[in-house]
Motif scaffolding. Structure first.
Motif, PDB file in Angstrom:
ATOM      1  N   GLU A 210       0.819  -1.200   0.000  1.00 24.51           N
ATOM      2  CA  GLU A 210       0.000   0.000   0.000  1.00 24.51           C
ATOM      3  C   GLU A 210       0.855   1.253   0.000  1.00 24.51           C
ATOM      4  N   VAL A 213       2.518   2.293  -3.642  1.00 21.90           N
ATOM      5  CA  VAL A 213       1.715   2.670  -4.798  1.00 21.90           C
ATOM      6  C   VAL A 213       2.064   4.092  -5.226  1.00 21.90           C
ATOM      7  N   PRO A 215       0.693   7.197  -6.912  1.00 21.91           N
ATOM      8  CA  PRO A 215      -0.609   7.717  -7.333  1.00 21.91           C
ATOM      9  C   PRO A 215      -0.470   8.751  -8.445  1.00 21.91           C
ATOM     10  N   ARG A 226     -10.904   3.996  -6.186  1.00 24.95           N
ATOM     11  CA  ARG A 226      -9.452   3.964  -6.375  1.00 24.95           C
ATOM     12  C   ARG A 226      -8.764   5.193  -5.788  1.00 24.95           C
ATOM     13  N   HIS A 228      -6.717   7.334  -3.440  1.00 22.74           N
ATOM     14  CA  HIS A 228      -5.669   7.059  -2.455  1.00 22.74           C
ATOM     15  C   HIS A 228      -5.679   8.218  -1.449  1.00 22.74           C
ATOM     16  N   ARG A 230      -4.348   8.767   1.515  1.00 16.00           N
ATOM     17  CA  ARG A 230      -3.118   9.267   2.122  1.00 16.00           C
ATOM     18  C   ARG A 230      -2.420  10.264   1.199  1.00 16.00           C
ATOM     19  N   SER A 231      -2.356   9.947  -0.084  1.00 10.73           N
ATOM     20  CA  SER A 231      -1.729  10.876  -1.032  1.00 10.73           C
ATOM     21  C   SER A 231      -2.607  12.107  -1.241  1.00 10.73           C
ATOM     22  N   ARG A 241      -5.043   5.610  -7.353  1.00  8.19           N
ATOM     23  CA  ARG A 241      -4.027   4.609  -7.637  1.00  8.19           C
ATOM     24  C   ARG A 241      -3.946   4.393  -9.148  1.00  8.19           C
TER      25      ARG A 241
END
Length: 451
Positions: A210, A213, A215, A226, A228, A230-231, A241
């Motif tokens: 995880e 990845v 992004p 999809r 992401h 956190r990003s 992602r």
């Protein structure tokens, strides 16, 4: 007469050619008319003079009418299909249209074709009414590869009285491409388990965790599942992602075209077998999703991947490959080193399938080093002694290739590629190749099993 009003030289030559086209009947009428007019002048017979003038003027009028209206007949050709395999037939359709207001006379139609396609087709057509058309067709076939021009179309026009005949040659022509014969091959897995669209291949993103990845920014239409998060929190905008990108399996088909490696010529020669084998293998792998490039002993790349995504559309790639093989001829080289250099500079992975001519020990050693690291190599090697009728002999070339980890098979006369292809995927042959490679101090890669 001013210079601007002077007759053009081309016009004079055209009229001269038209008068030269007088038939025997036209010349006889002209001679009889002149003789009758001369006798009428001497004898003072006006009626005979009228008859003589009629006889002399008729062929001249036919020449002028035919000359003035000769551009009013149009011709066209349709070739179906434009690409055929060796010994395959193509249909050529010819069409003539009379676009003038006068009917034509008897027409003789002839199309120019190369000697390899057979005799020149000739057709005799009855008169064509104003605005009418006539269509004829013929078939062509060739046992030899190549590009064959068809045309130009030739037409002989005659007037309704048969006084004059003119030959006309159209400028348009078509090209028939005769490609190598392609054999259907059994679905074997020759690439260490890789099918083509990533089956058995490494998927870097699928194996990543995880946190690994990479992004990208959100685009309209992306699935929100999809995203992401956190990003997204880190960049302050929606990030998603990346989609998993499957890797396509690669294959190189090496075709040995050295003239010194093959004997004989013609459709049943060993070189034609090798060209047909290369075409069959390449198209078979293209259909299975491989990215295929075709390489020759000179190091030249006949076809390779292309297109906006780095890969050619299979149908387009197949057409380009067949067109390249249709005109391929022997090379003047005697060494396989250029092909080795081209393979060394390119990718060191993937499947390598080679169609090789006669190999001495030196060339076999060069070919043995071509085997890709971590890949599979299959060689179909010409058995020159068997083709020459001196009996089959495996030779040192096969031994050196097998010791290097190749799956090497001898090609004799009458052997079909599907049979050899099936043998190349047999477990016993693969295990022998791997064991021989290990015994020779090299890493041997076993070939995959049946699909």
């Amino acid at each position: 007469m001013s210079a601007g009003a002077a007759p053009r030289p081309g016009r004079l030559r055209s009229l001269g050619a038209a008068f030269a086209g007088l038939t025997t009947r036209g010349r006889s009428f002209l001679a009889a008319g002149v003789a009758a007019a001369g006798c009428a002048y001497v004898l003072g017979q006006e009626d005979l003079l009228r008859v003589g003038l009629l006889l002399a003027v008729l062929p001249l009028v036919c020449v002028l009418v035919l000359q003035a209206g000769r551009q009013r007949v149009t011709g066209s050709r349709r070739l179906t299909p434009a690409r055929v395999s060796a010994l395959g037939e193509a249909r050529v359709s010819l069409r003539l249209d009379n676009v003038s207001r006068l009917p034509t006379g008897l027409l003789m139609l002839q199309d120019r074709v190369p000697y390899a396609l057979g005799p020149r087709p000739r057709f005799v057509l009855e008169r064509i009414e104003p605005g009418g058309r006539r269509e004829v067709s013929y078939r062509v076939r060739s046992p030899l590869r190549g590009r064959y021009p068809l045309g130009p179309l030739q037409l002989r026009l005659s007037d309704p009285f048969g006084m004059c005949e003119l030959s006309r040659s159209f400028s348009a022509y078509d090209v028939l491409t005769v490609v190598p014969r392609v054999d259907a091959l059994p679905p074997l897995r020759l690439g260490g388990g890789a099918l083509g669209h990533g089956d058995g291949s490494l998927r870097s993103l699928a194996l990543a965790g995880e946190d690994d990845v990479i992004p990208r920014e959100y685009r309209h239409g992306d699935d929100l599942r999809r995203v992401h998060w956190r990003s997204t929190a880190r960049h302050g905008e929606l990030m998603v992602r990346r989609e998993e990108q499957p890797r396509r399996a690669h294959c190189t088909v090496l075709l040995d075209t050295r003239g010194v490696a093959y004997e004989g010529a013609g459709p049943d020669s060993p070189f034609e077998w090798a060209v047909s084998g290369a075409a069959s293998a390449a198209l078979h792998l293209l259909e299975r999703g491989f990215t295929v490039r075709l390489l020759t002993d000179t190091g030249g790349l006949l076809t390779g991947p292309g297109g906006p995504d780095g890969h050619a559309v299979p149908a387009e790639a197949a057409g380009l490959l067949l067109d390249a093989l249709a005109v391929l001829d022997h090379s003047e080289g005697t060494d396989l080193s250029p092909a080795y250099d081209a393979l060394r500079d390119g990718s060191g992975e993937g499947l390598l399938i080679a169609f090789l001519g006669e190999l001495d020990e030196r060339q076999a050693a060069v070919a043995a080093r071509m085997r890709p690291r971590g890949g599979t190599a299959v060689a179909f090697v010409l058995d020159a002694d068997a083709w020459a009728g001196r009996g089959a002999a495996a030779g040192a070339g096969l031994r050196l290739l097998r010791e290097a980890g190749w799956t090497a098979l001898a090609v004799g006369p009458g052997v079909t590629l599907p049979a050899l292809w099936r043998l190349a995927g047999a477990p016993g042959v693969r295990e022998d190749a791997a064991a021989t490679g290990a015994a020779g101090g090299r890493t041997g890669t076993a070939m995959g099993g049946l699909a």
